[in-house]
Design a protein around this motif. Structure first.
Motif, mmCIF file in Angstrom:
data_model
loop_
_atom_site.group_PDB
_atom_site.id
_atom_site.type_symbol
_atom_site.label_atom_id
_atom_site.label_comp_id
_atom_site.label_asym_id
_atom_site.label_seq_id
_atom_site.Cartn_x
_atom_site.Cartn_y
_atom_site.Cartn_z
ATOM 1 N N LEU A 59 -7.631 34.992 50.932
ATOM 2 C CA LEU A 59 -8.718 34.284 51.645
ATOM 3 C C LEU A 59 -9.934 34.036 50.746
ATOM 4 O O LEU A 59 -10.961 33.539 51.196
ATOM 5 N N HIS A 60 -9.801 34.420 49.465
ATOM 6 C CA HIS A 60 -10.928 34.287 48.527
ATOM 7 C C HIS A 60 -10.601 33.219 47.472
ATOM 8 O O HIS A 60 -9.966 33.529 46.472
ATOM 9 N N TYR A 61 -11.001 31.980 47.653
ATOM 10 C CA TYR A 61 -10.791 30.965 46.611
ATOM 11 C C TYR A 61 -11.610 29.722 46.949
ATOM 12 O O TYR A 61 -11.950 29.487 48.114
ATOM 13 N N ILE A 62 -11.899 28.943 45.936
ATOM 14 C CA ILE A 62 -12.439 27.590 46.104
ATOM 15 C C ILE A 62 -11.651 26.737 45.118
ATOM 16 O O ILE A 62 -11.703 26.986 43.907
ATOM 17 N N ALA A 63 -10.863 25.786 45.616
ATOM 18 C CA ALA A 63 -9.958 25.050 44.725
ATOM 19 C C ALA A 63 -9.895 23.587 45.116
ATOM 20 O O ALA A 63 -9.982 23.242 46.292
ATOM 21 N N GLN A 64 -9.731 22.720 44.103
ATOM 22 C CA GLN A 64 -9.629 21.281 44.373
ATOM 23 C C GLN A 64 -8.181 20.832 44.242
ATOM 24 O O GLN A 64 -7.524 21.114 43.239
ATOM 25 N N THR A 65 -7.674 20.146 45.286
ATOM 26 C CA THR A 65 -6.306 19.614 45.230
ATOM 27 C C THR A 65 -6.267 18.268 45.941
ATOM 28 O O THR A 65 -6.809 18.135 47.034
ATOM 29 N N ASN A 66 -5.628 17.278 45.320
ATOM 30 C CA ASN A 66 -5.411 15.954 45.939
ATOM 31 C C ASN A 66 -6.644 15.381 46.639
ATOM 32 O O ASN A 66 -6.562 14.979 47.795
ATOM 33 N N GLY A 67 -7.756 15.370 45.961
ATOM 34 C CA GLY A 67 -8.948 14.745 46.545
ATOM 35 C C GLY A 67 -9.673 15.591 47.579
ATOM 36 O O GLY A 67 -10.647 15.143 48.175
ATOM 37 N N ASN A 68 -9.196 16.795 47.815
ATOM 38 C CA ASN A 68 -9.886 17.702 48.746
ATOM 39 C C ASN A 68 -10.362 18.953 48.033
ATOM 40 O O ASN A 68 -9.781 19.350 47.021
ATOM 41 N N VAL A 69 -11.406 19.577 48.600
ATOM 42 C CA VAL A 69 -11.771 20.917 48.127
ATOM 43 C C VAL A 69 -11.444 21.878 49.266
ATOM 44 O O VAL A 69 -11.831 21.648 50.422
ATOM 45 N N ARG A 70 -10.688 22.928 48.946
ATOM 46 C CA ARG A 70 -10.249 23.910 49.933
ATOM 47 C C ARG A 70 -11.011 25.202 49.655
ATOM 48 O O ARG A 70 -11.059 25.671 48.517
ATOM 49 N N ILE A 71 -11.598 25.740 50.708
ATOM 50 C CA ILE A 71 -12.467 26.916 50.544
ATOM 51 C C ILE A 71 -11.912 28.031 51.419
ATOM 52 O O ILE A 71 -11.863 27.903 52.655
ATOM 53 N N GLY A 72 -11.481 29.106 50.787
ATOM 54 C CA GLY A 72 -10.959 30.254 51.533
ATOM 55 C C GLY A 72 -12.034 30.828 52.438
ATOM 56 O O GLY A 72 -13.224 30.864 52.077
ATOM 57 N N ALA A 73 -11.635 31.276 53.631
ATOM 58 C CA ALA A 73 -12.593 31.713 54.650
ATOM 59 C C ALA A 73 -13.519 32.824 54.163
ATOM 60 O O ALA A 73 -14.662 32.919 54.608
ATOM 61 N N MET A 74 -13.045 33.669 53.247
ATOM 62 C CA MET A 74 -13.868 34.806 52.816
ATOM 63 C C MET A 74 -14.765 34.474 51.619
ATOM 64 O O MET A 74 -15.349 35.378 51.020
ATOM 65 N N SER A 75 -14.874 33.200 51.278
ATOM 66 C CA SER A 75 -15.823 32.812 50.225
ATOM 67 C C SER A 75 -17.234 33.057 50.749
ATOM 68 O O SER A 75 -17.578 32.621 51.857
ATOM 69 N N THR A 76 -18.025 33.756 49.953
ATOM 70 C CA THR A 76 -19.393 34.049 50.405
ATOM 71 C C THR A 76 -20.276 32.808 50.235
ATOM 72 O O THR A 76 -19.954 31.890 49.475
ATOM 73 N N HIS A 77 -21.407 32.831 50.935
ATOM 74 C CA HIS A 77 -22.358 31.718 50.809
ATOM 75 C C HIS A 77 -22.777 31.567 49.334
ATOM 76 O O HIS A 77 -22.937 30.453 48.846
ATOM 77 N N GLN A 78 -22.936 32.689 48.642
ATOM 78 C CA GLN A 78 -23.356 32.633 47.238
ATOM 79 C C GLN A 78 -22.273 31.974 46.380
ATOM 80 O O GLN A 78 -22.571 31.176 45.484
ATOM 81 N N GLN A 79 -20.994 32.301 46.673
ATOM 82 C CA GLN A 79 -19.899 31.679 45.912
ATOM 83 C C GLN A 79 -19.845 30.180 46.181
ATOM 84 O O GLN A 79 -19.580 29.391 45.276
ATOM 85 N N VAL A 80 -20.094 29.784 47.436
ATOM 86 C CA VAL A 80 -20.103 28.348 47.765
ATOM 87 C C VAL A 80 -21.286 27.667 47.054
ATOM 88 O O VAL A 80 -21.144 26.597 46.471
ATOM 89 N N ALA A 81 -22.450 28.326 47.078
ATOM 90 C CA ALA A 81 -23.661 27.727 46.487
ATOM 91 C C ALA A 81 -23.532 27.551 44.982
ATOM 92 O O ALA A 81 -24.094 26.603 44.419
ATOM 93 N N THR A 82 -22.785 28.447 44.333
ATOM 94 C CA THR A 82 -22.744 28.418 42.865
ATOM 95 C C THR A 82 -21.412 27.910 42.317
ATOM 96 O O THR A 82 -21.228 27.887 41.102
ATOM 97 N N SER A 83 -20.495 27.506 43.184
ATOM 98 C CA SER A 83 -19.181 27.042 42.722
ATOM 99 C C SER A 83 -19.320 25.754 41.898
ATOM 100 O O SER A 83 -19.864 24.756 42.376
ATOM 101 N N GLU A 84 -18.798 25.789 40.677
ATOM 102 C CA GLU A 84 -18.832 24.590 39.822
ATOM 103 C C GLU A 84 -18.007 23.472 40.446
ATOM 104 O O GLU A 84 -18.369 22.298 40.387
ATOM 105 N N THR A 85 -16.880 23.851 41.076
ATOM 106 C CA THR A 85 -16.012 22.855 41.713
ATOM 107 C C THR A 85 -16.786 22.123 42.804
ATOM 108 O O THR A 85 -16.760 20.890 42.893
ATOM 109 N N LEU A 86 -17.479 22.872 43.654
ATOM 110 C CA LEU A 86 -18.220 22.237 44.749
ATOM 111 C C LEU A 86 -19.432 21.468 44.224
ATOM 112 O O LEU A 86 -19.716 20.366 44.693
ATOM 113 N N ARG A 87 -20.121 22.020 43.264
ATOM 114 C CA ARG A 87 -21.308 21.327 42.747
ATOM 115 C C ARG A 87 -20.929 19.962 42.178
ATOM 116 O O ARG A 87 -21.684 19.005 42.280
#
Ligand SMILES: Cc1cc2nc3c(=O)[nH]c(=O)nc-3n(C[C@H](O)[C@H](O)[C@H](O)COP(=O)(O)OP(=O)(O)OC[C@H]3O[C@@H](n4cnc5c(N)ncnc54)[C@H](O)[C@@H]3O)c2cc1C
Length: 286
Positions: A59-87
């Motif tokens: 449940l811990h991941y942030i990954a890009q596949t086929n034009g989507n970004v998939r974020i595991g439910a247990m990603s913390t707000h800090q991980q989302v805020a600082t994710s290079e993939t999401l930025r």
């Protein structure tokens, strides 16, 4: 106050967590504990079993596949805020995560927990509505994917069925030329949104080709500001268009009333924050 006694469980897989959730009476999953633990201490919630999702690596991941970004439910707000993939691919979600609470809350709270909790003043839902996000849930009957608009039913009420957990949030990666921004007026003590507006704009040849706007804090659930989006589509990309379209930001909703804001003031904030978010999104798109 001290929470009622409970048994603590720490499964290491989703299937193990689902088995526990299905077999233990009065059980509840624990993510970051930033909403559940205070509720337990105030005796607003008294589960007999807490099933901690923290050790479930899947449940811990942030990954890009086929034009989507998939974020595991247990990603913390800090991980989302600082994710290079999401930025890079979905900066709106990263920006919103950076506005949540303070650093302690961001280090513990999770995107899955926030979405499942469905606080009407939570920040993520504005962006998730603007991004037309999907919520993947798993349960005893298998898995299903629900649009965020269908998932958020009302204040603290979601489409999650008995025994299901949120496993993933899915957002589309931004196309080239799209700009985005989040603007909010926050409660000074907690940081929760009195009103938060997330906007995404695409521009080509001086015209608006793509407009997405989500609003949180104003109504009992976050919503898409359809009137604003419709008023922007195909129009000249200038300040006058954005100001006129923003006037529709509270259309068709029943604004909340509490100690922080009366309904009229909340509707006014929606219009003001929509204009600000759209101006910043336009500047980012150029
Ligand atoms: C001081 C403070 C300030 C805050 N400020 C803000 C703010 O400015 N903006 C904002 O948006 N939020 C804010 N929050 C809330 C914070 O973002 C929480 O992290 C979030 O609401 C809940 O996430 P959690 O991971 O802590 O979930 P928990 O507290 O562990 O769980 C919350 C609920 O969701 C359920 N749950 C958790 N994970 C799942 C899952 N994967 N599947 C199914 N059910 C699940 C739990 O059973 C529980 O009912 C604040 C909280 C605090 C304490």
């Amino acid at each position: 106050m001290i929470a009622q006694p409970f048994e603590y469980h720490a499964p290491e897989s989703v299937s193990e967590a689902l088995k526990l959730l299905g077999s233990l009476e009065n059980s509840r999953v624990l993510a970051g504990g930033q909403s559940l633990i205070p509720m337990m201490k105030l005796r607003l919630s008294g589960p007999a079993h807490l099933i901690d999702l923290g050790r479930i690596a899947e449940l811990h991941y942030i990954a890009q596949t086929n034009g989507n970004v998939r974020i595991g439910a247990m990603s913390t707000h800090q991980q989302v805020a600082t994710s290079e993939t999401l930025r890079k691919s979905c900066p709106l979600l990263a920006e919103v995560a950076g506005h949540i609470g303070d650093v302690q809350v961001r280090n513990l709270g999770t995107i899955g927990g926030s979405v499942a909790h469905a606080d009407p003043a939570a920040d993520y839902p504005a962006a998730l509505q603007a991004l037309r996000a999907q919520v993947r849930v798993v349960g005893p009957g298998g898995e299903r994917t629900i649009s965020i608009d269908d998932f958020l039913i009302d204040a603290f009420s979601t489409a999650l069925a008995e025994g299901e957990i949120v496993s993933e949030i899915i957002v589309g990666a931004d196309r080239a030329g799209v700009g985005s921004a989040y603007r909010k007026l926050q409660q000074p003590a907690s940081g929760f949104s009195v009103c938060g507006v997330a906007a995404q704009l695409g521009v080509a040849g001086g015209k608006i080709t793509h407009a997405r706007v989500g609003v949180t804090g104003v109504a009992s659930r976050a919503y898409v500001a359809k009137g604003v989006e419709d008023a922007l589509a195909g129009q000249p990309a200038n300040a006058a268009t954005l100001a006129a379209a923003s006037q529709h930001a509270a259309e068709g909703v029943d604004p909340l009333s509490d100690l922080f804001a009366a309904p009229d003031y909340r509707a006014h904030l929606a219009r003001v924050e929509a204009r600000r978010a759209l101006e910043s999104a336009l500047a980012a798109a150029k």
